[in-house]
Design an enzyme around this catalytic site. Structure first.
Site, PDB file in Angstrom:
ATOM      1  N   HIS A 194     -18.597  -8.153 -20.834  1.00 41.46           N
ATOM      2  CA  HIS A 194     -18.015  -9.467 -20.569  1.00 41.46           C
ATOM      3  C   HIS A 194     -17.506 -10.005 -21.909  1.00 41.46           C
ATOM      4  O   HIS A 194     -18.110  -9.746 -22.950  1.00 41.46           O
ATOM      5  CB  HIS A 194     -19.074 -10.437 -20.039  1.00 41.46           C
TER       6      HIS A 194
ATOM      7  N   HIS B 159     -23.792  -6.620 -22.386  1.00 40.19           N
ATOM      8  CA  HIS B 159     -23.641  -7.818 -21.548  1.00 40.19           C
ATOM      9  C   HIS B 159     -22.547  -8.763 -22.047  1.00 40.19           C
ATOM     10  O   HIS B 159     -21.628  -9.097 -21.299  1.00 40.19           O
ATOM     11  CB  HIS B 159     -24.971  -8.564 -21.372  1.00 40.19           C
TER      12      HIS B 159
ATOM     13  N   GLU C 264     -26.659  -1.632 -18.236  1.00 39.81           N
ATOM     14  CA  GLU C 264     -26.349  -2.780 -19.091  1.00 39.81           C
ATOM     15  C   GLU C 264     -27.427  -3.040 -20.153  1.00 39.81           C
ATOM     16  O   GLU C 264     -28.618  -3.023 -19.853  1.00 39.81           O
ATOM     17  CB  GLU C 264     -26.186  -4.032 -18.226  1.00 39.81           C
TER      18      GLU C 264
ATOM     19  N   ASP D  16     -16.372  -9.160  -9.383  1.00 43.68           N
ATOM     20  CA  ASP D  16     -17.629  -9.654  -9.919  1.00 43.68           C
ATOM     21  C   ASP D  16     -18.676  -9.560  -8.803  1.00 43.68           C
ATOM     22  O   ASP D  16     -18.393  -8.989  -7.747  1.00 43.68           O
ATOM     23  CB  ASP D  16     -17.484 -11.081 -10.475  1.00 43.68           C
TER      24      ASP D  16
ATOM     25  N   GLU E 234     -15.596 -15.703 -21.399  1.00 42.59           N
ATOM     26  CA  GLU E 234     -15.434 -16.069 -19.991  1.00 42.59           C
ATOM     27  C   GLU E 234     -15.256 -17.566 -19.780  1.00 42.59           C
ATOM     28  O   GLU E 234     -14.628 -17.978 -18.802  1.00 42.59           O
ATOM     29  CB  GLU E 234     -16.692 -15.571 -19.245  1.00 42.59           C
TER      30      GLU E 234
ATOM     31  N   SER F  82     -30.820 -10.693 -27.497  1.00 46.73           N
ATOM     32  CA  SER F  82     -30.264 -11.151 -28.769  1.00 46.73           C
ATOM     33  C   SER F  82     -31.320 -11.310 -29.857  1.00 46.73           C
ATOM     34  O   SER F  82     -30.996 -11.568 -31.006  1.00 46.73           O
ATOM     35  CB  SER F  82     -29.527 -12.478 -28.553  1.00 46.73           C
TER      36      SER F  82
HETATM   37 ZN   LIG Z   1     -19.741  -9.849 -14.396  1.00 51.11          ZN
END
Ligand SMILES: [Zn+2]
Length: 409
Positions: free
Chosen positions: A210, A183, A145, A313, A213, A149
């Protein structure tokens, strides 16, 4: 070559096919599948293993999204709201990952195997789960992953990402497949995304991220407002999201095996774009419920001709890594769909669709697919075969046998 016979074979193909009194001929791959009588005629010299009355064989379950590195969590994190949960993850992260030892993760993987999981898509933040995953008989698509930012950190983050990916790639095998995770749209800088996706395209790696969400994420990405604003201001001095949802999605063109997890706040346009990217949606219903996020609108996906697969998850937002527990929760959460129809959809989502998501030649009992299947026994006779999927989901806690690559593991 071996033959195994059961009262029912659940094929998990697009027609929800079922064979009563069926048999499978297999070695590492499925060679033939048919009624018992017909298999007996075609292969008269091979001994057949007969399972018990009310037995079922179906493809092994594929958990397309799990975070093994959070396996030690039980009661440490705060549920009920996404930002409250995220803050508790940041606070407890070190503690949880310290306690999530290789041994603990191996135990969890063993439980997953006993509850019918034969493949996983493991999202790995730190590679702490590398040993446990590569030592497990469960097939792993191991997603290294990328996260970060801040523009001035990108070079360092990218070097670290490349080093981790390189180590993971050194363990590549038929049952351990390196892949890349981004991510989320709010946590990865577009430059870092671009560099990571260039590697994915060049080396033909599966990619997952992702996406939308929570309502808080929606508000931040669209309007630079809401509790994400406070979160980003406090943590990074940032008052504007780094990507808009469609800009983010547009970066993922030409990835062969692409998936987006959650998508519960995705608009019709977002879903259409996901479809155009030839990607799948990964649905983690328990996680969405515990963080009090929106319920995925399955009908909206259907209208966009989008398939979804299932993931648990991590134990950071679930109390179980059993796919049957997850399927039972999904069955109860989606109360606007007939339970029989939904059960057929869910079994396919957890097998055939999850295999497509991860780019695996699995998830369906058909000629030339990998021989990954599970044997279970229903508690009593099922007269009406249209009720099989529902009964399998309702009554299966543990499986009798887990076969991966033709071997009983
Ligand atoms: Zn997740």
């Amino acid at each position: 070559m071996q033959i195994i016979s059961a009262s029912w074979l659940i094929i998990c193909d697009k027609n929800n096919s079922v064979i009563k009194n069926g048999a499978i001929v297999y070695d590492e791959k499925i060679i033939d599948i048919d009624t018992l009588d017909s298999i007996k005629n075609k292969y008269p010299d091979i001994k057949i293993k007969y399972l018990k009355e009310n037995s079922v064989i179906m493809p092994g379950l594929i958990n397309s999204h799990v975070h093994m590195e959070f396996s030690s969590n039980t009661t440490s994190l705060k549920y009920g709201n996404f930002i409250t949960w995220l803050n508790s993850v940041i606070k407890e992260r070190e503690n949880i990952s310290l306690k999530s030892t290789s041994k603990l993760m191996s135990n969890k993987l063993n439980f997953m195997k006993q509850t019918g999981t034969t493949s996983i898509g493991a999202i790995s933040s730190y590679s702490y789960d590398l040993q446990a995953c590569k030592n497990s008989p469960i097939n792993t698509v191991f997603f290294v992953e990328a996260i970060g930012s801040k523009a001035d950190m990108i070079d360092t983050l990218f070097s670290d990402f490349k080093a981790r990916l390189k180590e993971v790639q050194s363990y590549k095998s038929d049952s351990f497949i390196p892949a890349i995770a981004i991510h989320s749209p709010y946590s990865v800088h577009p430059f870092l995304i671009r560099e990571c996706l260039n590697i994915a395209k060049k080396e033909n790696l599966a990619v997952s991220s992702h996406f939308l969400e929570s309502p808080e994420e929606y508000e931040w990405l669209h309007n630079n407002k809401g509790s994400f604003l406070t979160f980003f201001k406090n943590l990074f001095g940032q008052n504007k999201a780094i990507s808009k949802p469609l800009e983010f999605l547009n970066q993922f063109k030409n990835i062969k095996n692409l998936s987006f997890t959650h998508c519960v706040e995705a608009s019709k346009n977002d879903l259409k774009q996901i479809k155009d990217l030839n990607a799948t949606v990964i649905h983690c219903p328990t996680s969405n419920r515990l963080l009090n996020n929106t319920k995925l609108n399955i009908k909206n996906l259907k209208n966009c001709d989008l398939n979804f697969s299932i993931g648990t998850d991590g134990l950071s937002s679930n109390n179980s890594l059993s796919m049957f527990d997850e399927l039972r929760n999904a069955l109860m959460i989606h109360d606007n769909i007939n339970p029989n129809d939904l059960s057929n959809t869910l079994l396919k989502a957890a097998t055939k669709n999850s295999a497509i998501t991860l780019g695996l030649n699995k998830g369906e009992l058909s000629h030339n697919k990998d021989a990954d299947f599970i044997c279970i026994t229903l508690p009593n006779i099922v007269e009406d075969k249209s009720l099989l999927a529902l009964n399998i989901i309702l009554h299966t806690k543990y499986v009798d046998d887990t076969i991966i690559g033709g071997k009983n593991v």
